[in-house]
Design a protein around this motif. Structure first.
Motif, PDB file in Angstrom:
ATOM      1  N   ASN A 251       0.605  -1.196   0.115  1.00 11.20           N
ATOM      2  CA  ASN A 251      -0.012   0.037   0.120  1.00 11.20           C
ATOM      3  C   ASN A 251       0.990   1.242  -0.040  1.00 11.20           C
ATOM      4  OD1 ASN A 251      -1.482  -2.423   1.194  1.00 11.20           O
ATOM      5  ND2 ASN A 251      -3.138  -0.999   1.505  1.00 11.20           N
ATOM      6  N   PRO A 252       1.153   1.836  -1.186  1.00 12.40           N
ATOM      7  CA  PRO A 252       2.082   3.091  -1.184  1.00 12.40           C
ATOM      8  C   PRO A 252       1.113   4.327  -0.538  1.00 12.40           C
ATOM      9  CG  PRO A 252       1.871   1.835  -3.279  1.00 12.40           C
ATOM     10  CD  PRO A 252       0.676   1.110  -2.493  1.00 12.40           C
ATOM     11  N   GLY A 253       2.114   5.167  -0.063  1.00 10.13           N
ATOM     12  CA  GLY A 253       1.414   6.789  -0.032  1.00 10.13           C
ATOM     13  C   GLY A 253       1.649   7.245  -1.280  1.00 10.13           C
ATOM     14  N   PHE A 254       1.982   8.784  -1.203  1.00 10.29           N
ATOM     15  CA  PHE A 254       1.640   9.326  -2.345  1.00 10.29           C
ATOM     16  C   PHE A 254       3.328   8.854  -3.151  1.00 10.29           C
ATOM     17  CE2 PHE A 254       3.040  13.124  -4.885  1.00 10.29           C
ATOM     18  CZ  PHE A 254       1.989  13.266  -5.823  1.00 10.29           C
ATOM     19  N   VAL A 255       2.835   8.537  -4.371  1.00  5.01           N
ATOM     20  CA  VAL A 255       3.869   8.495  -5.338  1.00  5.01           C
ATOM     21  C   VAL A 255       3.352   9.276  -6.523  1.00  5.01           C
ATOM     22  CG1 VAL A 255       5.491   6.908  -6.575  1.00  5.01           C
ATOM     23  CG2 VAL A 255       4.229   6.459  -4.187  1.00  5.01           C
TER      24      VAL A 255
ATOM     25  N   CYS B 154       3.120  16.822   0.765  1.00  3.82           N
ATOM     26  CA  CYS B 154       3.732  15.989   1.389  1.00  3.82           C
ATOM     27  C   CYS B 154       4.722  15.962   2.399  1.00  3.82           C
ATOM     28  CB  CYS B 154       4.253  15.019   0.116  1.00  3.82           C
ATOM     29  SG  CYS B 154       3.267  14.044  -0.842  1.00  3.82           S
ATOM     30  N   LYS B 155       5.252  17.304   2.190  1.00  5.13           N
ATOM     31  CA  LYS B 155       5.951  17.833   3.458  1.00  5.13           C
ATOM     32  C   LYS B 155       5.420  17.614   5.113  1.00  5.13           C
ATOM     33  CE  LYS B 155       8.578  20.825   0.131  1.00  5.13           C
ATOM     34  NZ  LYS B 155       8.869  22.295   0.158  1.00  5.13           N
ATOM     35  N   ASN B 156       4.247  17.933   5.251  1.00  5.52           N
ATOM     36  CA  ASN B 156       3.668  17.715   6.381  1.00  5.52           C
ATOM     37  C   ASN B 156       2.860  16.630   6.480  1.00  5.52           C
ATOM     38  OD1 ASN B 156       4.499  20.481   7.041  1.00  5.52           O
ATOM     39  ND2 ASN B 156       2.851  21.273   5.576  1.00  5.52           N
ATOM     40  N   SER B 157       2.548  16.036   5.497  1.00  7.05           N
ATOM     41  CA  SER B 157       1.512  14.671   5.685  1.00  7.05           C
ATOM     42  C   SER B 157       2.200  13.614   5.776  1.00  7.05           C
ATOM     43  CB  SER B 157       0.558  14.607   4.441  1.00  7.05           C
ATOM     44  OG  SER B 157       1.153  14.569   3.146  1.00  7.05           O
ATOM     45  N   HIS B 158       3.424  13.385   5.134  1.00  5.93           N
ATOM     46  CA  HIS B 158       4.270  12.118   5.490  1.00  5.93           C
ATOM     47  C   HIS B 158       5.191  12.252   6.511  1.00  5.93           C
ATOM     48  CE1 HIS B 158       2.483  11.612   1.688  1.00  5.93           C
ATOM     49  NE2 HIS B 158       2.865  10.370   1.409  1.00  5.93           N
TER      50      HIS B 158
ATOM     51  N   ILE C 127      -0.893  -6.592   4.957  1.00  5.63           N
ATOM     52  CA  ILE C 127      -1.068  -5.258   4.384  1.00  5.63           C
ATOM     53  C   ILE C 127      -0.066  -4.285   4.875  1.00  5.63           C
ATOM     54  CG2 ILE C 127      -2.716  -3.424   4.200  1.00  5.63           C
ATOM     55  CD1 ILE C 127      -3.867  -6.053   3.575  1.00  5.63           C
ATOM     56  N   THR C 128       0.934  -4.218   3.736  1.00  9.69           N
ATOM     57  CA  THR C 128       2.313  -3.660   3.971  1.00  9.69           C
ATOM     58  C   THR C 128       2.108  -2.117   3.580  1.00  9.69           C
ATOM     59  OG1 THR C 128       3.267  -5.733   3.768  1.00  9.69           O
ATOM     60  CG2 THR C 128       4.659  -3.672   3.699  1.00  9.69           C
ATOM     61  N   MET C 129       2.279  -1.192   4.552  1.00 10.54           N
ATOM     62  CA  MET C 129       2.218   0.353   3.934  1.00 10.54           C
ATOM     63  C   MET C 129       3.657   0.721   3.653  1.00 10.54           C
ATOM     64  SD  MET C 129      -0.889   1.367   4.420  1.00 10.54           S
ATOM     65  CE  MET C 129      -2.343   0.403   5.280  1.00 10.54           C
ATOM     66  N   VAL C 130       3.691   1.074   2.459  1.00  9.53           N
ATOM     67  CA  VAL C 130       5.154   1.601   2.039  1.00  9.53           C
ATOM     68  C   VAL C 130       4.706   3.295   1.560  1.00  9.53           C
ATOM     69  CG1 VAL C 130       7.104   1.558   0.474  1.00  9.53           C
ATOM     70  CG2 VAL C 130       5.472  -0.512   0.916  1.00  9.53           C
ATOM     71  N   ASP C 131       4.809   4.291   2.702  1.00 12.49           N
ATOM     72  CA  ASP C 131       4.116   5.510   2.475  1.00 12.49           C
ATOM     73  C   ASP C 131       4.799   6.402   3.360  1.00 12.49           C
ATOM     74  OD1 ASP C 131       3.563   4.633   5.473  1.00 12.49           O
ATOM     75  OD2 ASP C 131       1.522   5.109   5.245  1.00 12.49           O
TER      76      ASP C 131
ATOM     77  N   LEU D 240       2.537   8.015   6.178  1.00 15.45           N
ATOM     78  CA  LEU D 240       1.586   8.797   5.777  1.00 15.45           C
ATOM     79  C   LEU D 240       0.300   8.236   6.726  1.00 15.45           C
ATOM     80  CD1 LEU D 240      -0.478  10.926   4.481  1.00 15.45           C
ATOM     81  CD2 LEU D 240      -0.513   8.983   2.433  1.00 15.45           C
ATOM     82  N   ASN D 241       0.285   6.990   6.784  1.00 20.75           N
ATOM     83  CA  ASN D 241      -0.925   6.352   7.507  1.00 20.75           C
ATOM     84  C   ASN D 241      -0.990   6.508   9.087  1.00 20.75           C
ATOM     85  OD1 ASN D 241      -0.311   3.656   9.125  1.00 20.75           O
ATOM     86  ND2 ASN D 241       1.205   4.106   7.607  1.00 20.75           N
ATOM     87  N   CYS D 242       0.088   7.223   9.423  1.00 22.05           N
ATOM     88  CA  CYS D 242       0.216   7.268  11.197  1.00 22.05           C
ATOM     89  C   CYS D 242       0.546   8.680  11.634  1.00 22.05           C
ATOM     90  CB  CYS D 242       1.104   6.174  11.635  1.00 22.05           C
ATOM     91  SG  CYS D 242       2.950   6.332  11.104  1.00 22.05           S
ATOM     92  N   TYR D 243       0.955   9.518  10.475  1.00 23.61           N
ATOM     93  CA  TYR D 243       1.793  10.733  10.781  1.00 23.61           C
ATOM     94  C   TYR D 243       0.496  11.726  11.217  1.00 23.61           C
ATOM     95  CZ  TYR D 243       4.911  14.488  10.770  1.00 23.61           C
ATOM     96  OH  TYR D 243       5.557  15.912  11.311  1.00 23.61           O
ATOM     97  N   ASN D 244       0.694  12.374  12.364  1.00 21.82           N
ATOM     98  CA  ASN D 244      -0.203  13.636  12.719  1.00 21.82           C
ATOM     99  C   ASN D 244       0.709  14.582  12.924  1.00 21.82           C
ATOM    100  OD1 ASN D 244      -1.796  15.541  13.751  1.00 21.82           O
ATOM    101  ND2 ASN D 244      -3.009  13.997  15.159  1.00 21.82           N
ATOM    102  N   PRO D 245       0.838  15.833  12.130  1.00 28.95           N
ATOM    103  CA  PRO D 245       2.091  16.950  12.488  1.00 28.95           C
ATOM    104  C   PRO D 245       1.616  17.912  13.743  1.00 28.95           C
ATOM    105  CG  PRO D 245       0.436  17.261  10.472  1.00 28.95           C
ATOM    106  CD  PRO D 245       0.417  15.764  11.029  1.00 28.95           C
ATOM    107  N   LEU D 246       0.287  17.454  14.111  1.00 27.73           N
ATOM    108  CA  LEU D 246       0.107  18.155  15.211  1.00 27.73           C
ATOM    109  C   LEU D 246       0.415  17.751  16.408  1.00 27.73           C
ATOM    110  CD1 LEU D 246      -3.784  19.050  14.180  1.00 27.73           C
ATOM    111  CD2 LEU D 246      -1.598  20.626  13.763  1.00 27.73           C
TER     112      LEU D 246
END
Length: 266
Positions: free
Chosen positions: A193-197, A219-223, A253-257, A260-266
């Motif tokens: 499961n890729p993130g933004f590519v 992506c600088k803030n979402s990943h 289910i392998t996240m390659v992201d 992205l799936n777990c990051y919360n910049p706040l």
């Protein structure tokens, strides 16, 4: 450049759908670098497939063999031809990589059409199920594996891409169900499961380049790693999961992201 470390024997037969560009093309290249010598590559863009093949042959020390199928995976005859031509040429199937995917609409559920919903599920889910079912008898013989290229959209919603996200969630569940059913037959089944590519798919789906550039910037803030990914980074994981090195990995289910799936910049 080919590498000395091989994850494969060279006798494996691998099918890669959507191999004309992006993650699919990078996956073929990476598998060839790791020792795969027999491919069936498919896609709708003949020029793109030729470019993928030319790149692999130019870089490879031991020249791989290719079966090429040009066609739309939502057409039953294309799916049947993939399996028939692969078996006719190579006699077996070791790995099926269901990479082809699409979003046929970028709009809210209120604005989007049922036709877009149907087309999205026809390619992202129905075609995957049909091709996989046709490959299963041969995968049982080879004790092979299936890798479904999904998305982080399977576990988190993307604005105006509801049908796409829903289809990838269905694909992940297909992965888990099939892994459970076919494990006893020696078949491994996993999702990547890729993130933004930035592969060009967003533009081909109707998004203007300016909007894609905005995504790249966001992506600088979402990943968690502060950027989007490259096709080669996803291909590295696909190649590992396809190899015997991952013999105890199934139903994953392998996240390659880039987080992205777990990051919360706040």
């Amino acid at each position: 450049m080919a590498e000395s470390l091989s994850l494969f024997t060279g006798s494996e037969v691998v099918i890669v759908t959507g191999a004309s560009s992006g993650i699919g093309a990078a996956t073929v290249q990476r598998l060839a670098q790791k020792g795969v010598r027999k491919f069936c590559v498919t896609g709708r863009n003949e020029q793109g497939l030729c470019k993928t093949i030319d790149t692999v042959i130019r870089e490879a020390t031991n020249k791989p063999e290719f079966v090429t199928v040009i066609g739309d995976l939502t057409h039953t005859q294309t799916i049947e031809k993939i399996v028939e031509d692969t078996i006719k040429t190579f006699g077996k199937i070791d790995t099926l990589i269901n990479n082809a995917g699409w979003s046929y609409g970028i709009a809210s559920i209120f604005e989007e059409t049922i036709e877009a919903f149907q087309k999205t599920f026809d390619l992202n889910v129905k075609a995957v199920v049909m091709l996989t079912k046709l490959c299963l008898p041969y995968l049982r013989e080879s004790k092979g594996n299936v890798i479904n290229i999904s998305s982080t959209g399977s576990v988190q919603n993307y604005n105006n891409l509801s049908f796409y996200c829903m289809s990838k969630a269905a694909l992940d569940m297909f992965t888990k169900c099939l892994a459970t059913e076919e494990g006893k037959n020696g078949i491994r089944v996993n999702s990547v499961n890729p993130g933004f590519v930035d592969t060009g798919i967003h533009e081909r789906c109707g998004m203007p380049r300016s909007a894609v550039d905005e995504l790249v910037e966001r992506c600088k803030n979402s990943h968690a790693v502060g950027r989007g990914g490259a096709p080669e980074e996803v291909a590295n994981i696909i190649a590992f999961i396809a190899s015997k090195e991952a013999s105890f990995v199934t139903g994953n289910i392998t996240m390659v992201d880039g987080g992205l799936n777990c990051y919360n910049p706040l």
